[in-house]
Design a protein around this motif. Structure first.
Motif, PDB file in Angstrom:
ATOM      1  N   THR A 260     -32.800 -18.505 134.235  1.00  0.00           N
ATOM      2  CA  THR A 260     -31.398 -18.222 133.929  1.00  0.00           C
ATOM      3  C   THR A 260     -30.754 -19.389 133.199  1.00  0.00           C
ATOM      4  O   THR A 260     -30.037 -19.198 132.204  1.00  0.00           O
ATOM      5  CB  THR A 260     -30.625 -17.932 135.231  1.00  0.00           C
ATOM      6  N   PHE A 261     -31.020 -20.608 133.661  1.00  0.00           N
ATOM      7  CA  PHE A 261     -30.444 -21.800 133.040  1.00  0.00           C
ATOM      8  C   PHE A 261     -30.891 -21.941 131.585  1.00  0.00           C
ATOM      9  O   PHE A 261     -30.072 -22.161 130.687  1.00  0.00           O
ATOM     10  CB  PHE A 261     -30.853 -23.032 133.850  1.00  0.00           C
ATOM     11  N   LEU A 262     -32.187 -21.793 131.323  1.00  0.00           N
ATOM     12  CA  LEU A 262     -32.717 -21.991 129.975  1.00  0.00           C
ATOM     13  C   LEU A 262     -32.253 -20.895 129.016  1.00  0.00           C
ATOM     14  O   LEU A 262     -31.848 -21.180 127.876  1.00  0.00           O
ATOM     15  CB  LEU A 262     -34.249 -22.043 130.021  1.00  0.00           C
ATOM     16  N   ILE A 263     -32.290 -19.632 129.467  1.00  0.00           N
ATOM     17  CA  ILE A 263     -31.886 -18.539 128.578  1.00  0.00           C
ATOM     18  C   ILE A 263     -30.386 -18.589 128.305  1.00  0.00           C
ATOM     19  O   ILE A 263     -29.944 -18.361 127.169  1.00  0.00           O
ATOM     20  CB  ILE A 263     -32.285 -17.176 129.181  1.00  0.00           C
ATOM     21  N   SER A 264     -29.582 -18.903 129.328  1.00  0.00           N
ATOM     22  CA  SER A 264     -28.141 -18.999 129.099  1.00  0.00           C
ATOM     23  C   SER A 264     -27.816 -20.162 128.167  1.00  0.00           C
ATOM     24  O   SER A 264     -26.910 -20.058 127.325  1.00  0.00           O
ATOM     25  CB  SER A 264     -27.395 -19.157 130.428  1.00  0.00           C
TER      26      SER A 264
END
Length: 423
Positions: A260-264
């Motif tokens: 979630t952190f990387l894609i966001s």
């Protein structure tokens, strides 16, 4: 685009940051200065790589250095003016980040003063950031040592913060029987209570009144009329993000928080790219000089993620995280310059250094140092809190700095020739 960045930050980026902080046992300021700064500064990293490897110009240097004053003063003003509550700050995190940023600025300015970047100069930027991360690893121990060493100086700030914490406790503090996440806690701030349960922290972050086993769906229509209208207008954005980013607030995706952190962060970069592209077209259409546009519209455009993320956490009372993101993202921006410079000089083009244009360097240096000193002194004189008074003062000073910068770039003051887009 502003709305899209806001949705990404509020629904995906910040929740993933909370889980990362919980798993690593990070305090609010350390999380803001590392993961939050890295994620919200992704556009600057992309811009720096484009400037070194694609356009082969100074767009990376001008964007990062030109937007630094906006990051410090403009975002601080937004946090103070748009926050619905007063956020208390700690002495050590702000001093630590301001000192680190001052060292980074001095290093960058020393490197580009001769318009040439060598591999060992870019490597020194990476070394400085590595030392900064090392300090963050031992942050609590260093903080406790300094508090014992300089306890008389910080005693009144500690007392004021503790009184504020007693009067306005944070929503969602764990019960006495709840589990501990991190055994270490700070002694200089009433905000730092690391004995938080994540479910309750998530509850307070997203405004839920009671703890539930699972977070409601993003497709749940709000009850208020204005929020309902905004929800309908943003439904295409909500749907696209729902299909591409795992929602780590929901129990099923809880362990996917790093994804979630990387894609966001990637979505924040993409949205900001479109936003800056729109601003660039508008600037060229209106005939605004490139330097002036970089100091105003482009500086604000590339800092949209920092602004949105800082205001969102400041409105929840997490002042240390907001301020550490503001200053820490600028420290990370210096790393954004060091990485592409080092890759090109050490691995790709080893025969010669990188040439940069450092015109206007003296004024930029004075402005950056003055803005860092002002932020620290303003917070100190304001009783170590973020409120509307501090926001108004930061806004006025930002307008003053920007006006002087524009007059300098237009050649009205100083001897700096005007550069128009395309020339």
């Amino acid at each position: 685009m502003f709305l899209a960045v806001s949705i990404v930050c509020d629904d995906y980026f910040l929740p993933s940051l909370e889980i990362i902080s919980e798993c690593l046992g990070l305090s609010q300021d350390v999380a803001g200065a590392t993961f939050m700064a890295a994620g919200s500064s992704a556009p600057e990293l992309v811009t720096a790589f484009l400037g070194v490897f694609v356009t082969k110009g100074d767009i990376g240097v001008s964007t990062i250095l030109g937007s630094a004053i906006y990051n410090l003063l403009g975002i601080s003003a937004a946090c103070g003016l748009f926050s619905s509550m007063v956020s208390r700050l700690s002495c050590w995190p702000l001093f630590r980040d301001c000192l680190a940023y001052t060292i980074c600025v001095a290093a960058v300015l020393a490197m580009i003063s001769d318009n040439i970047i060598y591999w060992y100069e870019s490597a020194s930027l990476l070394l400085i950031y590595g030392c900064y991360i090392l300090v963050l690893c031992f942050d609590i121990k260093i903080n406790q040592y300094l508090m014992k060493k300089f306890s008389p100086c910080c005693m009144r700030f500690t007392k004021a913060m503790e009184e504020n914490a007693e009067q306005q406790p944070l929503v969602g503090w764990r019960e006495e029987s709840g589990p501990l996440i991190c055994q270490q806690s700070r002694t200089d701030s009433g905000i730092f209570q690391d004995e938080l349960d994540y479910s309750q922290l998530s509850t307070s972050l997203h405004g839920l009144d009671e703890i539930s086993e699972d977070h409601p769906s993003v497709f749940t229509m709000p009850e208020a009329d204005m929020k309902r209208i905004l929800w309908v207008l943003s439904l295409p954005i909500i749907t696209l993000l729902y299909l591409t980013i795992p929602d780590c607030r929901r129990q099923f995706w809880r362990n996917w928080f790093m994804v979630t952190f990387l894609i966001s962060a990637a979505w924040i970069s993409a949205i900001t790219y479109v936003l800056v592209w729109m601003i660039t077209i508008a600037g060229e259409t209106l005939g605004i000089p490139e330097s002036v546009m970089g100091l105003t519209l482009l500086a604000a455009g590339t800092s949209v993620p920092d602004t949105v993320a800082s205001v969102l956490v400041a409105r929840k009372g997490n002042g240390d995280m907001a301020m550490s993101n503001i200053v820490g993202s600028n420290v990370f921006d210096m790393l954004c310059l060091g990485i592409p410079w080092f890759i090109k000089t050490a691995f790709i083009n080893t025969s010669g250094p990188i040439e940069v244009n450092s015109s206007g360097l003296t004024y930029t240096a004075i402005s950056l140092v003055c803005s860092v000193v002002f932020i620290f002194l303003a917070v100190h004189l304001n009783g170590w809190k973020i409120d509307k008074k501090l926001g108004a003062i930061c806004l006025v000073l930002y307008l003053v700095f920007t006006t002087l910068s524009i007059l300098y770039e237009l050649g009205i003051i100083g001897n700096n020739p005007t550069r128009v887009c395309g020339n």
